[in-house]
Design an enzyme around this catalytic site. Structure first.
Site, short mmCIF file in Angstrom:
data_model
loop_
_atom_site.label_atom_id
_atom_site.label_comp_id
_atom_site.label_asym_id
_atom_site.label_seq_id
_atom_site.Cartn_x
_atom_site.Cartn_y
_atom_site.Cartn_z
CB ILE A 12 -0.97 -0.02 1.20
CG1 ILE A 12 -1.85 -1.28 1.13
CG2 ILE A 12 -1.83 1.24 1.23
CD1 ILE A 12 -2.80 -1.47 2.30
CG ASN A 32 11.97 -3.00 8.69
OD1 ASN A 32 11.30 -3.30 7.71
ND2 ASN A 32 11.68 -3.43 9.92
CB ALA A 75 1.83 -1.89 10.59
CE1 TYR A 141 -2.97 -5.12 11.14
CE2 TYR A 141 -5.05 -6.13 10.49
CZ TYR A 141 -4.07 -5.17 10.31
OH TYR A 141 -4.20 -4.24 9.30
CE LYS A 145 -2.09 -1.44 11.52
NZ LYS A 145 -1.45 -0.43 10.67
NE ARG A 219 -12.89 -10.60 5.12
CZ ARG A 219 -13.73 -11.40 5.78
NH1 ARG A 219 -15.03 -11.35 5.53
NH2 ARG A 219 -13.29 -12.24 6.68
NE ARG A 276 -7.66 -16.29 6.88
CZ ARG A 276 -7.26 -15.39 6.01
NH1 ARG A 276 -6.25 -15.66 5.19
NH2 ARG A 276 -7.84 -14.22 5.91
N GLY A 278 -10.51 -16.38 13.21
CA GLY A 278 -10.48 -14.91 13.23
C GLY A 278 -11.17 -14.25 12.05
CG ASP A 279 -11.01 -15.22 7.94
OD1 ASP A 279 -10.35 -14.17 8.13
OD2 ASP A 279 -10.67 -16.10 7.13
N1 UDP Z 1 -9.24 -16.62 1.77
C1 UDP Z 1 -9.38 -17.88 1.19
N2 UDP Z 1 -8.28 -18.46 0.62
C2 UDP Z 1 -7.05 -17.87 0.61
C3 UDP Z 1 -6.92 -16.60 1.20
C4 UDP Z 1 -8.03 -16.01 1.77
O1 UDP Z 1 -10.48 -18.44 1.19
O2 UDP Z 1 -6.08 -18.46 0.09
C5 UDP Z 1 -10.42 -15.95 2.34
C6 UDP Z 1 -10.25 -15.52 3.77
O3 UDP Z 1 -10.63 -16.55 4.65
C7 UDP Z 1 -11.17 -14.30 3.83
C8 UDP Z 1 -11.11 -13.72 2.42
O4 UDP Z 1 -10.62 -14.77 1.60
O5 UDP Z 1 -12.49 -14.72 4.07
C9 UDP Z 1 -10.17 -12.53 2.31
O6 UDP Z 1 -8.95 -12.89 2.91
P1 UDP Z 1 -7.63 -12.04 2.77
O7 UDP Z 1 -6.55 -12.79 3.49
O8 UDP Z 1 -7.38 -11.72 1.34
O9 UDP Z 1 -7.95 -10.66 3.49
P2 UDP Z 1 -8.47 -10.36 5.00
O10 UDP Z 1 -9.97 -10.23 4.87
O11 UDP Z 1 -8.02 -11.46 5.90
O12 UDP Z 1 -7.81 -9.06 5.32
#
Ligand code: UDP
Length: 323
Positions: A12, A32, A75, A141, A145, A219, A276, A278-279
């Site tokens: 970014i 860095n 970060a 994380y 923030k 998302r 995953r 935390g999603d």
């Molecule tokens: N995701 C996935 N497969 C991957 C990477 C991400 O299904 O290889 C899913 C992840 O669980 C989330 C979404 O895609 O629901 C977006 O994940 P990403 O890591 O891109 O961004 P985040 O929302 O974590 O910042």
């Protein structure tokens, strides 16, 4: 203006640096290079290699640059990693950031644009996520923030340091010259595009049993150039503020994969995996405030345009920055 950009060698940051230079600003990058890449720093910018954790590094750099404003991107930003190694997140994102603020105070720099995140909210009670919702992060994380957002309020009140905190949703896309190249790639879009490039066999879908129409997470993907524009608008404000930044649109994991197939013309094999940790199921930004107060308007609303720009960069840079 003279802008000091931490993390200007990262995804970014590098694109914000490019856009700042295009707009006629003078830029010093402080990085860095652990996550960032030397080649991602626009040659028109000055690069200082240093570590935010070392007070003297950042103090000397600030003294040398004496900027009008600071943009802070440096970060760590991976939810999963933060759940395994919280110390890294609190050290880099909180302590490192604090050293940066103290260097600004010492040199008398009063304007700060902070790269914050929707992860400061945690799972929302309602959508879209606007600035009035409570912030209850569910990973270190997001917590790191949020802690830094709180520190900013006090530096404003006590030192008169004016800040704009931009809480991004999912940054995506590329410009012609700069794009997304993480040493360990965990993000969805670049991982799908790596399959299209023949560098991976398949993409994993993390969770197909969410309460969404197709069972996968939704998302709000925002184009990196739109994000950079918001940073530049933030330079012109007088008062401190927090803004959520997304397009207000939602795209599921399966829709991202289908769009990548359309854009690249390649079949993307998928493997369905467990959720995953935390999603949250859906994260969609309410960006009315930033549109109203800063006049920000995203140019890239359509996900296929965002993915097209990312694909064009990956095709030209199949090995990223090559380091
Ligand atoms: N995701 C996935 N497969 C991957 C990477 C991400 O299904 O290889 C899913 C992840 O669980 C989330 C979404 O895609 O629901 C977006 O994940 P990403 O890591 O891109 O961004 P985040 O929302 O974590 O910042």
């Amino acid at each position: 203006m003279k802008i000091f950009v931490t993390g200007g060698a990262g995804y970014i940051g590098s694109i914000c640096v490019e856009q700042l230079l295009e707009a006629g600003h003078q830029v010093t990058v402080f990085d860095n290079l652990t996550e960032g890449h030397r080649k991602a720093v626009d040659s028109r910018a000055e690069l200082i290699i240093g570590d935010l954790q070392k007070e003297c590094d950042i103090h000397d750099a600030m003294e040398h640059a004496r900027p009008d404003a600071v943009m802070h991107f440096a970060a760590n930003a991976l939810v999963g990693e933060s759940m395994e190694n919280p110390s890294k997140y609190f050290r880099n994102n909180v302590y490192g950031g604090l050293n940066l603020l103290d260097a600004m105070v010492a040199v008398g720099v009063k304007k700060f644009v902070f790269s914050s995140t929707c992860a400061t909210f945690g799972p929302p009670d309602r959508l879209p996520i606007d600035e009035t919702l409570p912030q209850r992060p569910i990973n270190p994380y997001g917590e790191s923030k949020l802690m830094f957002e709180k520190i900013l309020r006090w530096y404003d009140e006590i030192h008169g340091l004016k800040f704009v905190a931009l809480r991004y949703f999912n940054a995506a896309g590329a410009t012609e010259r700069f794009g997304e190249d993480h040493r360990i790639e965990t993000h969805l879009i670049p991982n799908v595009l790596k399959v299209a490039l023949g560098q991976r066999e398949n993409v994993q879908i993390f969770g197909t049993d969410y309460e969404t129409p197709d069972g996968t997470c939704i998302r709000d993907y925002i184009h990196i150039v739109d994000l950079a524009q918001a940073h530049m608008l933030a330079l012109g404000t007088k008062e401190s503020a927090f803004y959520n930044l997304g397009t207000g649109g939602g795209t599921s994991v399966r829709e991202i994969i289908a769009t990548c197939e359309k854009v690249t013309g390649k079949k993307i094999p998928v493997v369905e995996k467990a959720r995953r940790p935390g999603d949250p199921a859906r994260l969609i930004a309410g960006s009315d405030k930033v549109q109203r107060e800063l006049g920000w308007k995203p140019k890239y609303q359509a996900i296929d345009k965002i993915i097209e720009s990312a694909w064009a960069w990956h095709v030209r840079h199949p090995n990223g920055y090559g380091d």
